[in-house]
Design a protein around this motif. Structure first.
Motif, PDB file in Angstrom:
ATOM      1  N   LYS A   2      72.588  95.876  64.088  1.00 55.14           N
ATOM      2  CA  LYS A   2      71.427  95.001  64.034  1.00 55.14           C
ATOM      3  C   LYS A   2      71.009  94.571  65.542  1.00 55.14           C
ATOM      4  CE  LYS A   2      71.121  93.947  59.428  1.00 55.14           C
ATOM      5  NZ  LYS A   2      69.845  94.447  58.888  1.00 55.14           N
ATOM      6  N   THR A   3      69.866  94.155  65.549  1.00 53.65           N
ATOM      7  CA  THR A   3      69.620  93.758  66.911  1.00 53.65           C
ATOM      8  C   THR A   3      68.670  92.375  66.925  1.00 53.65           C
ATOM      9  OG1 THR A   3      68.494  94.317  69.251  1.00 53.65           O
ATOM     10  CG2 THR A   3      67.395  95.024  66.895  1.00 53.65           C
ATOM     11  N   VAL A   4      68.879  91.506  67.786  1.00 55.80           N
ATOM     12  CA  VAL A   4      68.098  90.205  67.778  1.00 55.80           C
ATOM     13  C   VAL A   4      66.686  90.363  68.175  1.00 55.80           C
ATOM     14  CG1 VAL A   4      68.249  87.701  68.324  1.00 55.80           C
ATOM     15  CG2 VAL A   4      70.344  88.826  67.788  1.00 55.80           C
TER      16      VAL A   4
END
Ligand SMILES: Cc1cc2nc3c(=O)[nH]c(=O)nc-3n(C[C@H](O)[C@H](O)[C@H](O)COP(=O)(O)O)c2cc1C
Length: 195
Positions: A2-4
């Motif tokens: 996941k990436t923010v």
């Protein structure tokens, strides 16, 4: 992995594009509106979020009434225009042919396949916006937009907005029936529990 996403605003869901209709100092005014949600089942209520900078905000506080108009895909250009200029400086009263229902300050757009007249029941004051909760007094359409007496999106052709790419989208293919698509899975999982 996941990436923010940096931009924390709720820019990840598509919204149905609508046009808000009000009476601004006695004159009809319209603005593009996307922040809209169902709010109560009975009586039917919706909630809209309007920036305090917009003329429409003052108009709603003044009259306690507004309309929500759902344009068709043919109305993309004029819908966007209502969101580019303010009634504070530009007269938008002649943009559409309007009609009225029960409410005196909820002008509805004749060309929109679906329109509704709404009366404020509650206002939530937020830092930059107000969240207006309103009762839907009446919803209007025409026979040509209905199937079995209900609005049919294939006929009303509403469109959606996505942000932050700022694009409008037509509705695509139907991918399943709600309150139905999960039934087979429910049955399977219930059987697994019994066994
Ligand atoms: C596609 C689009 C969607 C918009 N959605 C909203 C919204 O949901 N709430 C809001 O306060 N402003 C929204 N705006 C901005 C207002 O429509 C815009 O500021 C408009 O000029 C206000 O008009 P008024 O000053 O006559 O009320 C939107 C603008 C565009 C172009």
């Amino acid at each position: 992995m996941k990436t923010v996403i940096e931009q924390k605003n709720l820019f990840c869901l598509p919204w149905t594009q609508t046009i808000l209709g009000t009476h601004l100092e006695g004159k009809v005014n319209f603005m593009a509106l996307d922040w809209l949600t169902r709010a109560n089942y009975d009586p039917p209520m919706l909630g809209i979020c309007v920036s305090k900078n917009n003329a429409s905000h003052a108009a709603i506080l003044d009259t306690g009434e507004f309309s929500v108009n759902v344009p068709s895909v043919e109305m993309v250009e004029i819908t966007d225009y209502t969101g580019l200029v303010s009634g504070k400086r530009v007269d938008k009263s002649e943009l559409f042919e309007v009609f009225y229902g029960e409410l005196k300050s909820a002008p509805m757009i004749s060309d929109c396949p679906i329109t509704m007249e709404c009366k404020i029941t509650q206002t939530v004051d937020l830092p930059t916006n107000s969240f207006f909760i309103a009762e839907i007094i009446n919803i209007y359409s025409e026979e040509k937009y209905l199937t079995d007496g209900k609005p049919d999106v294939k006929k009303t052709t509403p469109f959606l907005l996505t942000m932050p790419d700022n694009r409008f989208w037509a509705i695509g293919e139907c991918v399943g029936k709600a309150w139905d698509a999960g039934k087979a899975l429910r049955k399977r999982l219930q059987q697994e529990k019994v066994e």
